[in-house]
Design a protein around this motif. Structure first.
Motif, PDB file in Angstrom:
ATOM      1  N   UNK A 230       0.762  -1.181   0.169  1.00  0.00           N
ATOM      2  CA  UNK A 230       0.019   0.111  -0.009  1.00  0.00           C
ATOM      3  C   UNK A 230       0.984   1.435  -0.112  1.00  0.00           C
ATOM      4  N   UNK A 231       1.951   1.384   0.970  1.00  0.00           N
ATOM      5  CA  UNK A 231       2.907   2.305   0.870  1.00  0.00           C
ATOM      6  C   UNK A 231       3.586   2.661  -0.393  1.00  0.00           C
ATOM      7  N   UNK A 232       3.965   1.667  -1.243  1.00  0.00           N
ATOM      8  CA  UNK A 232       4.534   1.840  -2.519  1.00  0.00           C
ATOM      9  C   UNK A 232       3.453   2.144  -3.562  1.00  0.00           C
ATOM     10  N   UNK A 233       2.318   1.874  -3.712  1.00  0.00           N
ATOM     11  CA  UNK A 233       1.221   2.358  -4.330  1.00  0.00           C
ATOM     12  C   UNK A 233       0.874   3.932  -4.137  1.00  0.00           C
ATOM     13  N   UNK A 234       0.714   4.324  -2.519  1.00  0.00           N
ATOM     14  CA  UNK A 234       0.602   5.696  -2.251  1.00  0.00           C
ATOM     15  C   UNK A 234       1.659   6.630  -2.591  1.00  0.00           C
ATOM     16  N   UNK A 235       2.951   5.878  -2.535  1.00  0.00           N
ATOM     17  CA  UNK A 235       4.042   6.776  -2.900  1.00  0.00           C
ATOM     18  C   UNK A 235       3.961   7.076  -4.546  1.00  0.00           C
ATOM     19  N   UNK A 236       3.758   6.105  -5.391  1.00  0.00           N
ATOM     20  CA  UNK A 236       3.746   6.330  -6.846  1.00  0.00           C
ATOM     21  C   UNK A 236       2.622   7.147  -7.133  1.00  0.00           C
ATOM     22  N   UNK A 237       1.674   7.198  -6.400  1.00  0.00           N
ATOM     23  CA  UNK A 237       0.368   7.780  -6.580  1.00  0.00           C
ATOM     24  C   UNK A 237       0.607   9.505  -6.235  1.00  0.00           C
ATOM     25  N   UNK A 238       1.505   9.779  -5.186  1.00  0.00           N
ATOM     26  CA  UNK A 238       1.619  10.881  -4.955  1.00  0.00           C
ATOM     27  C   UNK A 238       2.809  11.563  -5.729  1.00  0.00           C
ATOM     28  N   UNK A 239       3.798  10.839  -6.137  1.00  0.00           N
ATOM     29  CA  UNK A 239       4.730  11.288  -7.083  1.00  0.00           C
ATOM     30  C   UNK A 239       3.984  11.696  -8.391  1.00  0.00           C
ATOM     31  N   UNK A 240       3.113  11.157  -8.937  1.00  0.00           N
ATOM     32  CA  UNK A 240       2.318  11.350 -10.090  1.00  0.00           C
ATOM     33  C   UNK A 240       1.685  12.808 -10.075  1.00  0.00           C
TER      34      UNK A 240
END
Length: 453
Positions: A230-240
């Motif tokens: 979940x942290x990886x998905x949220x990090x990618x989402x915030x990066x985008x």
């Protein structure tokens, strides 16, 4: 270098290339000057700077002598978008003129990815902080609006904050990695298939996919997953969210136009032999005519916008066994004013290639087998024997330059590589005798073709 505007001197460029490529000093000097001239042009005020064209290069030499590696390392050194294309692919069945422009579109795509990655690195810390807060909201939901006021409410918020900080510490220490959470994730849209468009329609297919992605955004659904995922998905989402794609596109086009490098390999394969006026020869000349405006300087339409090719550096290479550079159409010849001939490689160069470069083959095999716990060592006599046999095989068969070393080395360590996981003796010394034993049939047999080298 941190930016494309910080360029090393030609001497520094050659020194860096020397760390990876043995010999070929003339070619290294030529590409070093060409790269430095791009920096010099950017220091010249307009409108004169627009008139200074890049000094494109033709490298002439047999396969495996370092032509591609020089160009690739040069692009890495300059932090430039770099694309390698095979000139012969433009003569294949189904070739149409606009396919030549595809190399500019591919170069822009590479530049976009390069700039996007740089921007992602720049916002990585902020994205990580935001992703952490969103995940903590899932693990420790904020307290609902309290009916209490004053001190009681303050105490409730204080307790919630204390709990949140404890969870934050556990999250950072990895203690919550395997805990399950439920969150909304966005699924990619189901798009129509465009592969049926056929040859030459790749660009149209890509544009249609992009258009449908905007028209039909992905749906969100709830999923249970581990905290780490979940942290990886949220990090990618915030990066985008933090990366400004308009800025990325603008910088990518600028970098393509100002510092892009295209390496055209096997350009000799599209050189029409003198006196030929039919069939494949005419097709080859047609490809040259289509390449000409791009190398001369034109504007190519891409899905990111219009891209000018006036200041892209083109480096061409070819063995020119059956043709010569003068067999290219005169206009194309004129666009490659610098010509360098790369020398064939012999036994001494092979020895240096095996030992001196930063990425030397010997170092690669030592590192590979170290992953199995094998302490591998080569004596100097063994390395010289490998170099000698590789040079001998090149003389008796097709000369493929340094690429022969890869095959010979693989034969030398083949048995060891196979047995490595089960081997009890972890210290292995490769001697001259061991090399000869492994390559006994190859070095002594005149019919080398039965050995797949």
């Amino acid at each position: 270098m941190s930016t494309i505007d910080e360029q090393p001197t030609p001497r520094e460029i050659v020194a860096e290339l020397d760390r990876y490529i043995i010999g070929q000093q003339e070619a290294k000097r030529s590409v070093a000057i060409a790269l430095r001239n791009r920096w010099r042009r950017r220091q010249v005020p307009p409108p004169l700077s627009e008139e200074i064209a890049p000094k494109n290069i033709i490298m002439i030499g047999p396969t495996g002598v370092g032509k591609t590696e020089i160009a690739r390392r040069l692009a890495h050194l300059a932090r430039s978008p770099f694309l390698k294309v095979e000139a012969s692919k433009f003569t294949e069945v189904g070739y149409v003129g606009r396919d030549v422009e595809s190399m500019i579109r591919d170069l822009v795509e590479l530049a976009v990815n390069m700039v996007r990655e740089e921007e992602q690195e720049r916002v990585a810390a902020r994205a990580a902080a935001l992703a952490e807060e969103r995940l903590l909201d899932l693990l420790v939901p904020p307290p609902a609006v309290s009916r209490y006021t004053g001190a009681a409410r303050d105490q409730g918020e204080g307790a919630a904050n204390s709990t949140r900080e404890k969870f934050r510490q556990m999250l950072r220490e990895g203690k919550l990695d395997d805990r399950m959470v439920e969150m909304e994730v966005e699924e990619g849209p189901t798009l129509p298939m465009f592969d049926v468009l056929g040859a030459g329609m790749d660009e149209m297919g890509a544009n249609l996919r992009d258009a449908f992605s905007r028209m039909f955004p992905g749906k969100k659904r709830r999923r249970r997953m581990k905290v780490k995922e979940a942290l990886e998905i949220l990090h990618a989402d915030e990066t985008d969210r933090l990366v400004d794609m308009e800025k990325v596109t603008r910088l990518a086009i600028q970098r393509t136009e100002e510092s892009g490098i295209i390496f055209i390999d096997e350009i000799d394969k599209i050189a029409a032999r003198e006196g030929a006026t039919h069939g494949a020869e005419v097709s080859r000349e047609g490809v040259q005519r289509d390449l000409l405006p791009i190398v001369e300087g034109s504007t190519v339409n891409t899905k990111y916008g219009m891209v000018r090719t006036d200041h892209i550096l083109f480096i061409a290479s070819g063995a020119f066994h059956l043709s010569k550079p003068s067999d290219l159409v005169p206009e194309l010849q004129g666009r490659f004013p610098i010509r360098v001939e790369l020398a064939p490689l012999g036994e001494e160069e092979f020895h240096r290639i095996l030992t001196e470069p930063k990425n030397a083959l010997i170092r690669q095999y030592v590192a590979l087998l170290a992953t199995e716990g094998i302490d591998l060592e080569f004596t100097d006599e063994a390395i010289r024997e490998i170099a000698r046999i590789a040079a001998e095989v090149n003389l008796k068969m097709e000369n493929i330059g340094a690429r022969r070393l890869h095959t010979v080395m693989e034969k030398v360590v083949e048995e060891l590589s196979f047995d490595a996981p089960d081997r009890e003796e972890k210290k292995v010394v490769i001697t001259e005798e061991y090399v000869r034993a492994q390559l006994e049939g190859i070095a002594g047999d005149e019919d080398l073709r039965r050995f797949i080298l």
